[in-house]
Design an enzyme around this catalytic site. Structure first.
Site, PDB file in Angstrom:
ATOM      1  N   ASP A 320      -6.661 -19.861 -17.730  1.00 17.30           N
ATOM      2  CA  ASP A 320      -7.609 -18.370 -17.319  1.00 17.30           C
ATOM      3  C   ASP A 320      -6.676 -17.586 -18.652  1.00 17.30           C
ATOM      4  OD1 ASP A 320      -8.942 -16.295 -16.437  1.00 17.30           O
ATOM      5  OD2 ASP A 320      -8.546 -16.731 -14.500  1.00 17.30           O
TER       6      ASP A 320
HETATM    7  C1  BGC Z   1     -11.257 -14.495 -15.185  1.00 17.01           C
HETATM    8  C2  BGC Z   1     -12.009 -15.765 -15.692  1.00 17.01           C
HETATM    9  C3  BGC Z   1     -12.829 -15.516 -16.683  1.00 17.01           C
HETATM   10  C4  BGC Z   1     -12.014 -14.921 -17.748  1.00 17.01           C
HETATM   11  C5  BGC Z   1     -12.673 -14.636 -19.197  1.00 17.01           C
HETATM   12  C6  BGC Z   1     -10.538 -13.922 -16.400  1.00 17.01           C
HETATM   13  O1  BGC Z   1     -10.112 -12.726 -15.970  1.00 17.01           O
HETATM   14  O2  BGC Z   1     -10.390 -14.750 -14.083  1.00 17.01           O
HETATM   15  O3  BGC Z   1     -12.734 -16.248 -14.343  1.00 17.01           O
HETATM   16  O4  BGC Z   1     -13.485 -16.631 -17.204  1.00 17.01           O
HETATM   17  O5  BGC Z   1     -11.168 -13.772 -17.325  1.00 17.01           O
HETATM   18  O6  BGC Z   1     -13.507 -13.453 -19.132  1.00 17.01           O
END
Ligand code: BGC
Length: 911
Positions: A320
């Protein structure tokens, strides 16, 4: 305004947002010190589990654990072991063989936040033709993109209980991604699962049961990948609340630890991921927080042991965004791709992979074989969904501007390279909008319908009035937001009708049909006088107006989202399970005032407490419309007027209070340790498993939902297809992963090319000086040298293939006895015997009262009968034995229930 902040979640100032330039899609806080790479061996900083030692959380760790910590699991299993991926691995091997060291590193590492057009972009392996991959959110649409549908959120999809429709939504979503040049969609979300009913991101997933979540995830993945787009199963695992999910976001240096027992991990939290792997998912995103005191993205037990060995995952694990907290330790623990490529902080130009991974391979800390496997997994996934032969391989939209011409490297402050970054490619069609609408109406759950008030007639003539019937729509949730549906960044405010939660899982609405507009279009204007009061506070005159109505529709809602943004004191997670903005009072007021019956309509991210109004005699109908996406009003009108049956079923339990969900159900809002410790002490007992075990009477149970017609169940049979046996078959031999002949590493090939123009903070795979390759002993994690035996629960995608053999066949005849055509969801629950003793440990195995194991939605005309056939696999009929580290089928009789909900069971049988 920062959308992805580092230290504190931001309050969104509505005034500021409303005045924001529409061209600024996203900005960020820059906490970097603008330093050049300092050449420190950052990779040596954080071996597994070091977080708790650095932060003083050791004490917490000692106190907090329940079923144990995260044992080491090394080495990382290589991909290429299953036949369904064999061709892709063969091709991938050929391609990776041509890659230089830095090219391999490049494909494993993002170029940094906002450095290219997508929310994540990998480096390319230029000489081999392997492209930069565009990774983009998210689970319900194409984030930061124009001309793309905003589909209903996951929780609405779960509420449809319609497998085919889940697949169709995935296809439509994948198609849009392909047309926009996205290679990797960052969805579906299947964690959080809803352990905490107020958890901020539960709505991104499909509901609070592993089987419902798993089926919806698998169908979505198949749909997305059928379009030549890689899907991402996220967030692995235990990311159940927003508070303290991420280091430095909540004023603490470390994220919380979700302390999950091995059995609950297998039977609840990892189950949807296992099914996603079985569906062939290309990528899995590891989550921000720790699991059993080791960060999920460097937890070797989870990534190497569970995903890659036991569940046979052939794709790649991506972090993530900033969930990666170490370099070498993460690589060894099984992380394959660093996203967005920045290291411990946003945009400081100091990666944990990139140049640091190059160094780590050159100095021997990370074996070349591990890097080969990382690259091979990524390239194999690309082949697996056919992206080598795909027409659209470049993103044609920018996440950072709506202008046609913009910067190619928006986050690089020393780059002025511009070009046409937005081509405004249309992806929405009549067909995709139809899918969006169908999901929204099939995901609408009719909770109460007295006196058959619903469905409504367009003309309301049944009232026999000599004048026009007077109908009113009351509540802010019935109309549009003043600034339009996209006026808050990432939808982080609750204005007007609620059709999505907020955060990275939201997208820009191309349009949003609000309930009033759609009702207005539907009622016969010649016979009905429709008025509206689209606010939640009523004046005396408005109260009087409500008294004069023949029918009142009142709408209220509850919103939540991802924790980097906050709205009105809701920091991602909700603070309670109440309707927001005085919604319950509004409903009560309207119930007290209305001259006729009242329909209460709720849009919500999850369960809301309805006790104050559910039993009021004047509230004849209650409709839970979940988060319906762009087609909100149309879909609601479809159900209210009976253009379709009411066919949604609850994907979670609606309790009578938050306390009813159990002691551990509330979100941890204040840190209890330096590394906050969240013990999943309830084990398996979340949602209905808890209500059933405690004998609590919910307001509306899991699986519940009314139809406009009635169904009769008959002639059910439960047939044994295979004899019982406690264990799955022994693990079978697998394919041999690619074997690379590793030429000696030449540091010269890893140097920045002469004359190369470096952008500041952009992440590159090259190093600046060979002097930095120091061969010092690397402090490998404890247990690193102990080779793990493969799990007997493994051996195929999703686990040992014998787990997926059918043992039981169920048939049941369902007849539509009512006067309308309708849709029924036939649900199968399993009750394990009560007195199971684990043959190895001798311990008593506690079993939930019943668990959902299968379901099927069918369409039936009036009077029509269909025979529904469903199967139960070995895994469905087994529990996870911690002692035996395998799925065990109990010897005693297993009861199988067929019914309409988790509490409305029509037939029982045994196996
Ligand atoms: C989230 C993810 C997301 C990523 C990219 C993170 O803050 O937890 O689910 O895919 O950002 O935007």
């Amino acid at each position: 305004m920062a959308a992805q902040t580092v230290y504190q979640p931001l309050e969104v100032d509505d005034a500021e947002v409303a005045g924001e330039s529409p061209n600024v899609k996203y900005t960020y806080n820059d906490f970097s010190d603008d330093e050049e790479d300092d050449g420190k061996l950052r990779l040596l900083e954080a071996p597994e589990n070091s977080a708790r030692q650095r932060s003083g959380g050791y004490f917490a760790y000692k106190q907090g654990l329940i079923d144990g910590q995260s044992p080491p699991w090394y080495p990382s299993p290589n991909g290429g072991t299953v036949s369904t991926w064999a061709d892709s691995y063969a091709k991938a091997q050929k391609l990776v063989e041509q890659m230089t060291l830095v090219e391999k590193v490049n494909v494993t590492t993002g170029t940094g936040w906002a450095m290219d057009l997508c929310v994540g972009t990998t480096g390319r392996a230029g000489n081999t033709g392997f492209p930069a991959l565009c990774l983009q959110d998210g689970p319900l649409g194409i984030r930061f993109a124009d001309h793309a549908d905003s589909f209903p959120a996951g929780i609405t999809v779960g509420s449809t209980w319609n497998r085919e429709l889940m697949r169709k939504r995935g296809e439509a979503h994948g198609r849009a991604a392909r047309l926009k040049g996205v290679h990797v969609l960052l969805g579906p979300a299947m964690g959080p699962i809803g352990r905490n009913p107020a958890g901020g991101r539960n709505w991104e997933g499909f509901g609070s049961d592993p089987v419902l979540q798993a089926v919806a995830a698998a169908e979505t993945i198949k749909g997305i990948q059928s379009q030549g787009v890689q899907a991402t199963a996220k967030h692995f695992v235990g990311n159940e609340q927003e508070h303290f999910r991420k280091s430095f976001e909540w004023g603490l240096p470390e994220a919380l630890s979700s302390n999950i027992g091995d059995r609950a991990l297998h039977e609840i939290y990892a189950w949807p991921f296992a099914e996603s792997i079985r569906a062939g998912v290309a990528s899995i995103m590891c989550s921000y927080q720790m699991v059993n005191n080791s960060y999920a993205c460097q937890n070797s037990w989870l990534l190497n042991g569970m995903l890659k060995d036991e569940l046979g995952f052939q794709g790649y694990v991506q972090s993530d965004w900033l969930a990666q907290r170490s370099g070498v330790a993460s690589a060894l623990a099984g992380l394959d791709m660093s996203m967005p490529g920045d290291g411990l902080f946003w945009q400081d130009g100091k990666p944990l992979f990139g140049s640091q991974l190059t160094l780590a391979v050159l100095n021997g800390s990370v074996p070349v074989q591990r890097l080969n496997d990382m690259a091979t997994r990524i390239v194999a996934a690309w082949y697996q969904v056919g992206q080598d032969s795909r027409e659209q391989n470049e993103p044609n939209f920018s996440s950072w501007t709506n202008e046609t011409v913009g910067k190619w490297h928006d986050g690089a402050d020393d780059s002025d390279d511009t070009g046409v970054v937005n081509q405004y490619v249309e992806t929405s069609t009549a067909e995709t909008r139809k899918v969006a609408r169908q999901v929204a109406h099939e995901g609408t759950v009719l909770l109460k319908n007295e006196d058959a008030l619903l469905p409504l007639n367009y003309h309301m003539r049944e009232l026999n009035l000599e004048r026009k019937a007077k109908v009113i729509v009351v509540g802010e949730d019935g109309g549009p937001a003043e600034g339009g549906p996209n006026h808050c960044a990432d939808r982080a405010c609750n204005d007007g009708t609620l059709a999505s939660g907020w955060g990275s899982g939201a997208s820009e609405f191309p349009y949003l049909v609000d309930p009033f507009v759609a009702l207005h279009k539907s009622f016969d204007a010649g016979a009905v006088e429709l008025s509206r009061i689209l606010k939640n506070k009523l004046s005396a005159a408005e109260k009087q107006m409500i008294k004069e109505q023949d029918l009142c529709l009142v709408l209220a809602n509850a919103d939540a989202g991802e924790g980097y943004l906050a709205w009105n004191g809701v920091y991602g997670d909700r603070n309670d399970l109440e309707l927001q903005k005085g919604g319950a009072n509004l409903i009560k007021d309207v119930a007290a005032l209305c001259g006729g019956p009242v329909i209460a309509i709720v849009h919500s991210v999850g369960p809301v407490i309805m006790e104050e109004f559910a039993d009021l005699p004047n509230i004849k109908s209650i409709v839970l419309a979940n988060l319906p996406g762009q087609e909100s009003g149309n879909a609601l009108a479809d159900v209210l007027f009976g253009r379709v049956d009411a066919s949604g079923r609850l994907p979670y339990t609606i309790g009578r209070s938050l306390a009813d969900y159990g002691q551990t159900a509330p979100v941890l809002y204040y840190p209890n340790h330096i590394v906050p410790q969240v013990d999943f002490k309830e084990g398996l007992y979340i949602d209905y498993r808890h209500f059933d075990k405690q004998g609590l009477d919910p307001r509306y149970e899991f699986g519940y939902g009314l139809s406009y017609t009635t169904f009769e169940y008959s002639n059910s049979t439960i047939e044994s297809l295979k004899a019982k046996s406690p264990l799955p078959a022994p693990r079978l031999p697998e394919l041999t992963p690619p074997d690379y002949k590793n030429a000696p590493l030449d540091p010269e090939t890893a140097m920045f090319p002469d004359g190369f123009r470096r952008l500041r903070k952009y992440i590159y795979p090259w190093i600046t000086s060979a002097e930095r390759i120091r061969k010092v002993p690397y402090p490998y994690p404890l247990g690193y040298d102990t080779k793990r035996e493969p799990s007997q629960a493994g051996g195929g995608e999703g686990g040992n293939p014998s787990l997926f053999e059918n043992h039981v066949k169920i048939t049941v005849r369902v007849t539509n006895k009512g006067a309308r055509k309708g849709q029924e969801v036939v649900q199968v629950y399993v009750s394990f015997p009560e007195n199971v003793t684990d043959p190895v440990s001798g311990e008593h195995i506690d079993m939930p009262v019943r668990v959902l194991r299968n379901f099927e939605k069918i369409d039936l005309r009036t009077g029509e009968t269909k025979t529904v056939e469903m199967f139960l696999t070995r895994k469905d009929l087994s529990y996870w034995s911690v002692a035996q580290q395998n799925w065990i089928m109990p010897d005693d009789e297993i009861t199988i229930h067929i019914g309409r909900s988790s509490r409305d069971l029509r037939y029982d049988g045994t196996y």
